[in-house]
Design an enzyme around this catalytic site. Structure first.
Site, PDB file in Angstrom:
ATOM      1  N   GLY A 116       0.793  -1.263  -0.008  1.00 35.97           N
ATOM      2  CA  GLY A 116      -0.179  -0.064  -0.229  1.00 35.97           C
ATOM      3  C   GLY A 116       0.970   1.347   0.024  1.00 35.97           C
ATOM      4  O   GLY A 116       2.143   1.087  -0.498  1.00 35.97           O
ATOM      5  N   CYS A 117       0.480   2.280   0.539  1.00 35.87           N
ATOM      6  CA  CYS A 117       1.102   3.850   0.619  1.00 35.87           C
ATOM      7  C   CYS A 117       2.324   3.258   1.317  1.00 35.87           C
ATOM      8  O   CYS A 117       2.438   2.699   2.344  1.00 35.87           O
ATOM      9  CB  CYS A 117       0.264   4.719   1.458  1.00 35.87           C
ATOM     10  N   PHE A 118       3.556   3.900   0.575  1.00 32.58           N
ATOM     11  CA  PHE A 118       4.827   3.393   1.236  1.00 32.58           C
ATOM     12  C   PHE A 118       5.136   4.191   2.483  1.00 32.58           C
ATOM     13  O   PHE A 118       6.204   3.774   3.272  1.00 32.58           O
ATOM     14  CB  PHE A 118       6.005   3.583   0.020  1.00 32.58           C
TER      15      PHE A 118
END
Length: 156
Positions: A9-11
């Site tokens: 997902g979002c890093f």
């Protein structure tokens, strides 16, 4: 030291979480397996690069195993989610492990078989060789160190 590239997902959240794990020595965030060289965040989110938001992880294999990393990541993401995690949707948010060492690729495939037995739905986790990795812009690096009150799909 060993290196693996991790997506979940979002890093921002993945990096923030991974940095709390003993044995992880260094992390950066960037874009892996992009169709275009040196993609920007704007290009990645426009879906023209097919890049995945990824965390480069350098870890001490004497303290932490690859299996430990998989197990810990799977405890905070949904490895059955295809192209999203939490509120973030799009192929850039798919989950996966991208390897530079062929032995890690074999190990990761074996681990996916083992972990798949724990889920009712099939795993959507990519296991692929790393074709390329480009550092994300500076404002993405260590995001939660700079913005401790930011909201994230991962709780850490």
């Amino acid at each position: 030291m060993k290196k693996i590239y991790v997506a979940g997902g979002c890093f921002w959240g993945v990096q923030g979480f991974l940095k709390t794990i003993k044995g992880i020595k260094k992390t950066t965030v960037g874009y892996a397996n992009s169709l275009l060289e040196n993609p920007t965040y704007e290009l990645v989110k426009s879906h023209v690069t097919d890049a995945v938001e990824t965390v480069e992880v350098i870890y001490d294999e004497n303290i932490l195993s690859l299996k430990d990393i998989v197990k810990k990541l799977f405890a905070v993401i949904d490895p059955t989610a295809r192209n999203y995690q939490g509120p973030d949707h799009g192929r850039q948010y798919r989950n996966g492990f991208y390897f530079v060492d062929q032995e890690d690729g074999v190990m990761l495939r074996e681990l996916m078989l083992e972990f798949s037995k724990k889920y009712e739905k099939p795993l959507a986790t990519e296991i692929l060789p790393l074709d390329n990795y480009y550092l994300a812009e500076d404002y993405h690096q260590d995001y939660f160190d700079k913005h401790p009150n930011a909201v994230c799909h991962i709780k850490f």
